[in-house]
Write a protein that holds these residues in place. Sequence first.
Motif, mmCIF file in Angstrom:
data_model
loop_
_atom_site.group_PDB
_atom_site.id
_atom_site.type_symbol
_atom_site.label_atom_id
_atom_site.label_comp_id
_atom_site.label_asym_id
_atom_site.label_seq_id
_atom_site.Cartn_x
_atom_site.Cartn_y
_atom_site.Cartn_z
ATOM 1 N N TYR A 164 1.524 6.370 3.692
ATOM 2 C CA TYR A 164 3.089 6.785 3.122
ATOM 3 C C TYR A 164 3.216 7.692 2.809
ATOM 4 O O TYR A 164 4.440 8.483 2.693
ATOM 5 N N TYR A 165 2.444 9.020 2.436
ATOM 6 C CA TYR A 165 2.824 10.541 2.045
ATOM 7 C C TYR A 165 3.651 10.984 3.575
ATOM 8 O O TYR A 165 4.216 11.945 3.325
ATOM 9 N N LEU A 166 3.193 11.214 4.710
ATOM 10 C CA LEU A 166 3.851 11.610 5.793
ATOM 11 C C LEU A 166 5.096 11.043 5.960
ATOM 12 O O LEU A 166 5.980 11.681 6.765
ATOM 13 N N CYS A 167 5.047 9.256 5.573
ATOM 14 C CA CYS A 167 6.425 8.831 5.570
ATOM 15 C C CYS A 167 7.956 9.475 4.575
ATOM 16 O O CYS A 167 8.760 9.314 4.756
ATOM 17 N N TYR A 168 7.091 9.486 3.179
ATOM 18 C CA TYR A 168 7.595 9.856 2.435
ATOM 19 C C TYR A 168 8.566 11.765 3.236
ATOM 20 O O TYR A 168 9.024 12.619 3.278
ATOM 21 N N ARG A 169 7.185 12.264 3.652
ATOM 22 C CA ARG A 169 8.469 13.659 4.207
ATOM 23 C C ARG A 169 8.740 13.714 4.778
ATOM 24 O O ARG A 169 9.654 14.791 5.328
ATOM 25 N N PHE A 170 8.794 12.556 6.399
ATOM 26 C CA PHE A 170 9.175 12.875 7.401
ATOM 27 C C PHE A 170 9.997 11.584 7.455
ATOM 28 O O PHE A 170 9.047 10.141 7.645
ATOM 29 N N LEU A 171 10.973 11.422 6.590
ATOM 30 C CA LEU A 171 12.091 9.810 6.439
ATOM 31 C C LEU A 171 12.193 9.337 7.407
ATOM 32 O O LEU A 171 11.518 8.019 7.641
ATOM 33 N N PHE A 172 12.054 9.543 8.688
ATOM 34 C CA PHE A 172 12.217 9.105 10.583
ATOM 35 C C PHE A 172 11.086 8.372 10.156
ATOM 36 O O PHE A 172 10.520 6.882 11.340
ATOM 37 N N ILE A 174 9.167 6.287 8.454
ATOM 38 C CA ILE A 174 9.685 5.095 8.210
ATOM 39 C C ILE A 174 10.121 3.653 9.133
ATOM 40 O O ILE A 174 9.225 2.881 9.067
ATOM 41 N N LEU A 175 10.636 4.268 10.185
ATOM 42 C CA LEU A 175 11.146 2.704 11.035
ATOM 43 C C LEU A 175 10.349 2.724 12.085
ATOM 44 O O LEU A 175 9.893 1.922 12.648
ATOM 45 N N PHE A 176 9.101 4.088 11.960
ATOM 46 C CA PHE A 176 7.761 3.513 12.911
ATOM 47 C C PHE A 176 6.231 2.853 12.530
ATOM 48 O O PHE A 176 5.491 2.753 12.810
ATOM 49 N N ALA A 177 7.204 3.400 10.943
ATOM 50 C CA ALA A 177 5.996 3.041 10.099
ATOM 51 C C ALA A 177 5.004 1.921 9.694
ATOM 52 O O ALA A 177 2.856 1.811 9.879
ATOM 53 N N PRO A 178 5.734 0.354 10.743
ATOM 54 C CA PRO A 178 4.515 -0.671 10.917
ATOM 55 C C PRO A 178 3.770 -0.658 12.272
ATOM 56 O O PRO A 178 2.335 -0.934 11.927
ATOM 57 N N GLY A 179 4.170 0.214 13.203
ATOM 58 C CA GLY A 179 3.210 -0.419 14.415
ATOM 59 C C GLY A 179 2.190 1.108 14.125
ATOM 60 O O GLY A 179 0.890 1.198 14.363
ATOM 61 N N ILE A 180 2.557 1.773 13.595
ATOM 62 C CA ILE A 180 1.560 3.213 12.626
ATOM 63 C C ILE A 180 0.473 3.253 12.559
ATOM 64 O O ILE A 180 -0.971 2.577 12.063
ATOM 65 N N ILE A 181 0.805 1.695 10.943
ATOM 66 C CA ILE A 181 -0.017 1.134 10.237
ATOM 67 C C ILE A 181 -0.783 0.938 11.236
ATOM 68 O O ILE A 181 -2.209 0.148 10.875
ATOM 69 N N SER A 182 -0.637 -0.214 11.524
ATOM 70 C CA SER A 182 -1.150 -1.336 12.753
ATOM 71 C C SER A 182 -2.372 -0.754 13.180
ATOM 72 O O SER A 182 -3.237 -0.905 13.819
ATOM 73 N N CYS A 183 -1.379 0.268 14.351
ATOM 74 C CA CYS A 183 -2.725 1.212 15.303
ATOM 75 C C CYS A 183 -3.381 2.245 14.494
ATOM 76 O O CYS A 183 -4.886 1.947 14.607
ATOM 77 N N THR A 184 -2.938 2.308 13.286
ATOM 78 C CA THR A 184 -4.103 2.985 12.534
ATOM 79 C C THR A 184 -4.963 1.994 12.176
ATOM 80 O O THR A 184 -6.464 2.790 12.326
ATOM 81 N N LEU A 185 -5.046 1.065 11.851
ATOM 82 C CA LEU A 185 -6.193 0.439 11.149
ATOM 83 C C LEU A 185 -7.029 -0.387 12.011
ATOM 84 O O LEU A 185 -7.641 -0.991 11.506
ATOM 85 N N HIS A 186 -6.495 -0.790 12.908
ATOM 86 C CA HIS A 186 -6.854 -1.746 14.410
ATOM 87 C C HIS A 186 -8.192 -1.286 14.363
ATOM 88 O O HIS A 186 -8.936 -2.165 14.346
#
Length: 208
Positions: A164-172, A174-186
């Motif tokens: 969330y902090y990274l997306c807040y700092r680098f707004l772009f 957000i477009l890839f956040a779903p995949g990033i979250i899924s891959c990170t938590l997997h």
Amino acid sequence: MEKLFNNRFIDGISKIADVILISFYFLACSLPLVTIGASSTALYYATHKCIYKGRGYTTEFFHSFKDNFKQSTLSWLIFILLYAILGGDIYITRNYLSPDSPFAAASIFFMVLLVFTVLWAIYHFAYIARFENGFKESFKVSAVFMIANIGWTLVMLVLLIAIYYLCYRFLFLILFAPGIISCTLHPILEKVFRKYMTEEDIAKEDEL
């Protein structure tokens, strides 16, 4: 050595492209909002099968979206109800109770419940993506997994805050956040899931 480096580089680029694609699929299929549950299940399914196991293509997302649509959508409606109730409780306790009231601090309690409900939803939709079980059983089992593995659950929370902090700092991002979250938590979710899988099921997956 150079050939090995090139293969790994190409494989890395391919994985990044896959993350971008499944993020796009998730965002596109979640637009009606009511389909976020089915999209979440499909996102984890595609992450596990395509990105981590290297089986099939990112379009496996739509296979899972279709197969788990009913259960995931009904589950999402229940989670929406829980979010609405807890959100309402937070709003009331923060805005309509006097600071001197003994119940004024209840907003913190409801906020904690809301956070853990979000984590429960993550466990729940990942569980639906990986296993076949009844509607009620899926809710119960995913809740047990979350509580019984509270250490990993808290690690997931820290990772979500970091993303969330990274997306807040680098707004772009957000477009890839779903995949990033899924891959990170997997990796964490799979570590938890494998604890409760039979040796036969684990051996079968490893063979595949």
